[in-house]
Design a protein around this motif. Structure first.
Motif, PDB file in Angstrom:
ATOM      1  N   SER A 259       7.588  -4.285 -35.106  1.00 38.69           N
ATOM      2  CA  SER A 259       8.261  -3.060 -34.675  1.00 38.69           C
ATOM      3  C   SER A 259       8.671  -3.198 -33.213  1.00 38.69           C
ATOM      4  N   ASN A 276       1.100   8.772 -35.009  1.00 41.08           N
ATOM      5  CA  ASN A 276       2.446   8.994 -35.539  1.00 41.08           C
ATOM      6  C   ASN A 276       2.463  10.395 -36.142  1.00 41.08           C
ATOM      7  N   GLU A 283      -2.222   4.960 -35.442  1.00 40.60           N
ATOM      8  CA  GLU A 283      -1.773   3.571 -35.424  1.00 40.60           C
ATOM      9  C   GLU A 283      -2.469   2.845 -34.276  1.00 40.60           C
ATOM     10  N   LEU A 313       2.231  -2.653 -37.682  1.00 37.38           N
ATOM     11  CA  LEU A 313       1.948  -1.217 -37.714  1.00 37.38           C
ATOM     12  C   LEU A 313       1.979  -0.776 -39.172  1.00 37.38           C
ATOM     13  N   THR A 316       4.225   3.209 -39.479  1.00 36.84           N
ATOM     14  CA  THR A 316       5.353   3.557 -38.628  1.00 36.84           C
ATOM     15  C   THR A 316       6.639   2.854 -39.064  1.00 36.84           C
ATOM     16  N   LYS A 317       7.726   3.625 -39.100  1.00 33.40           N
ATOM     17  CA  LYS A 317       9.023   3.102 -39.499  1.00 33.40           C
ATOM     18  C   LYS A 317      10.017   3.252 -38.347  1.00 33.40           C
ATOM     19  N   ASP A 320      10.614   6.388 -35.725  1.00 36.48           N
ATOM     20  CA  ASP A 320       9.383   7.159 -35.497  1.00 36.48           C
ATOM     21  C   ASP A 320       8.964   7.085 -34.022  1.00 36.48           C
ATOM     22  N   LEU A 322       5.524   7.290 -31.380  1.00 35.94           N
ATOM     23  CA  LEU A 322       4.066   7.197 -31.239  1.00 35.94           C
ATOM     24  C   LEU A 322       3.647   7.842 -29.925  1.00 35.94           C
TER      25      LEU A 322
END
Length: 629
Positions: A259, A276, A283, A313, A316-317, A320, A322
């Motif tokens: 990511s 998230n 995460e 991660l 998480t996409k 997104d 954090l």
């Protein structure tokens, strides 16, 4: 890459037409700063930026790649984006992580479609931009003419930094206060000039032009210094709570999911736990590193304004945010382009549908502008994207990375059926098999309706007992799923149960359900059935020069233009309608007709009767398919 702060970091996206030299420019910058000892070549697959197997095979960028260049104690995080139009989603993601964009221009080609698209993307995102005219070493190149062409196309905001008069005029346009100073004195002090230049670039009102030859290494250091001088510093809080925004996801064959994140606030360290809020999950930032192409560098900490990579991660996409659990921060998701081309696919091996779905889920993590959807009516799996190249590469990756081969098959239309007339029929089901038998008898009138399905009863004298009426309705509703002409779903039908008979022993719900289905099949055929097709609403944006070609093409697709509105930049917005059956290849055709300058959106409008000649072909094809099944 240690010791940088927000003030000594610049984030820049590289945009431009395919072949304008974005990747080679980065090679030249790395060579000029001593990171590499020889210039890599895109043709040989030896560049730092294009390292993916598919990129090396194809000879062009597919993914956004991060390549930091350190010069004069400043780190410039370059995001190298694909120039191919199918990968417009990569540009959208990159623009969310930078403070400015460099639009590269081939000096021998001048303003190209990709130049225009890059300008429009930056303008839409509100990203400051500047031009780098590359390949100035080519024969018969007229750099001054290229600059003039840029100014003619994009306006007076396009200026060279060595033309103080033109710059002063552009600075005067930045705000009213500067305008007043300029008209009063006809010049600026150095302080006013520099402040106005910085503000104008940040606002997008001034677009500087630089020149270089990446292949010969000429002008590279000057361009790097100019970038340091003009690119705005990230607007971030270095002492704030840690916040990171994920703008890109990569699939690494060894590390798995990577990511890429822009640090929006505070400081990140390996092992830190963030939350998230969109996924509602914690995460842990286990493996954290800086990337330069595929090379990973040590990252003891990442400060606000910098770009960093996380491995593995879980939740998480792309898009997104954090942050700490008690500090809910959610930046807007990235506005990826909607698919404009769909292809129907089938797994080559039986039973591989689950592998296809899971493999494609991984691909869409890397490229969220790809979609995989299931048409419940046609029972086809559809892959959607921006063009054939994007889809073909996705299917190639699906095979190479996840072992799933697929076949592209003709796309089906979700036709519907209805009736234009009325009928009055009997459906009688009588079966005797030794013991108790089956008996159901109904008389039903069918007629068109404004509703999808309308059922009522006008029974008298107990001809059909009340307890069997729901079974009659259920039998009719089940039959609505498949019409007699081409197996399409039936709609806009009214059914009135008005008479029938029953047997005190042999009648039951199933018998009346069967009787209703017999009545339906007979009644629909007698009520002048017709075939309906989906009509799509199109909004087509094209430069004025191509309006005639687009309008001339639509009637060949049984389409029509409903209206037209002028748009800025000498463009027109065409409102049109056409049958879905004629639009499967429209993304490809429009790109060809407009030299890739046209764009369109499409959505379902309504169902409409298919012309008789077309309808008969569809019905005949359906019958042939059933006979061969």
């Amino acid at each position: 890459m240690k010791g940088y702060t927000a003030e000594t970091i610049r984030n820049v996206a590289l945009l431009g037409h395919g072949g304008s030299g974005k990747t080679t420019f980065l090679e030249a910058a790395l060579l000029a700063t001593g990171v590499i000892s020889r210039l890599g070549r895109v043709e040989d697959g030896s560049t730092v930026s294009d390292y993916d197997k598919t990129e090396i095979e194809k000879g062009y960028s597919i993914n956004t790649t991060i390549v930091p260049v350190e010069f004069n104690k400043v780190k410039i995080n370059f995001l190298d984006t694909p120039g191919f139009f199918d990968f417009a989603g990569e540009v959208q993601g990159a623009l969310r992580a930078v403070e400015a964009a460099a639009i590269l221009v081939d000096a021998s080609s001048g303003v190209q479609v990709g130049t225009e698209k890059a300008w429009d993307a930056c303008t839409a995102a509100g990203t400051p931009k500047f031009f780098i005219i590359n390949k100035t070493d080519k024969e018969h190149v007229d750099v001054e003419q290229t600059i003039a062409d840029l100014q003619a196309k994009f306006g007076s905001s396009v200026v060279t930094l060595d033309d103080r008069d033109a710059l002063s005029e552009a600075i005067a346009e930045v705000d009213e206060e500067l305008m007043e100073i300029y008209f009063e004195n006809m010049e600026f002090t150095d302080e006013e000039f520099n402040a106005g230049l910085s503000k104008g670039i940040a606002q997008g009102d001034i677009c500087p032009v630089f020149t270089c030859s990446a292949i010969k290494g000429e002008g590279i250091k000057e361009v790097l210094q100019n970038i340091i001088d003009i690119v705005p510093v990230a607007d971030c809080d270095a002492s704030g709570k840690p916040v990171a925004f994920i703008f890109k996801t990569l699939a690494d064959p060894f590390l798995g999911k990577i990511s890429l994140a822009k640090v929006m606030s505070g400081k990140l360290t390996p092992g830190m736990s963030l939350y998230n809020h969109k996924a509602g999950k914690d995460e842990k930032l286990g493996s954290m590193f800086f990337l330069r192409g595929k090379t990973q560098g040590e990252c003891p900490q990442a400060v606000a304004g910098d770009i960093v990579a996380f491995a593995k991660l879980q939740f998480t996409k792309t898009g997104d945010t954090l942050s700490e659990k008690n500090n809910e921060v959610m930046f807007d998701a990235i506005d990826f382009p909607q698919p404009i081309l769909f292809q129907a696919i089938e797994a080559a091996d039986k039973g591989a549908d689950d592998k296809l779905s899971s493999g494609f889920a991984r691909l869409t993590e890397e490229d969220p502008s790809l979609v995989l959807t299931r048409n419940v009516e046609t029972r086809q799996t559809l892959v959607g994207g921006q063009g054939e190249t994007q889809i073909n590469i996705a299917l190639s990756k699906l095979k190479d990375k996840y072992g799933v081969s697929v076949n592209v098959v003709p796309q089906k239309i979700a036709y519907r059926e209805t009736i234009k007339g009325q009928s009055d029929v009997q459906g009688k089901h009588k079966k005797q098999t030794g013991g108790s038998g089956q008996y159901g008898d109904v008389h039903i009138r069918f007629s068109p309706s404004e509703e999808e399905f309308e059922f009522s009863e006008e029974l008298f004298g107990g001809s059909v007992p009340k307890q069997y009426v729901p079974a009659v309705e259920k039998g009719l509703r089940e039959c609505m799923e498949r019409g007699p002409l081409a197996g399409g779903k039936v709609q806009n039908v009214k059914a009135v149960l008005y008479d029938g008979s029953y047997h005190p022993v042999d009648s039951n719900e199933n018998a009346f359900k069967t009787a209703a289905s017999l009545a339906f099949k007979k009644g629909i055929v007698e009520a002048k059935p017709c075939l309906l097709e989906p009509i799509m609403k199109l909004e087509i944006t094209v430069p004025a020069d191509y309006v005639g070609a687009v309008m001339g093409d639509l009637p060949t697709r049984r389409g029509s233009v409903m209206g037209m509105d002028p748009l800025p930049g000498n463009k027109q917005l065409l409102h049109a309608e056409a049958p879905q059956a004629e639009l499967f290849d429209y993304a490809i055709v429009l790109r060809s007709m407009t030299q890739a300058r046209g764009a369109f959106t499409m959505e379902f409008a309504r169902y409409q009767e298919v012309p008789a000649m077309n309808a008969q072909k569809i019905i005949d094809a359906h019958k042939a398919e059933e006979e061969n099944a």
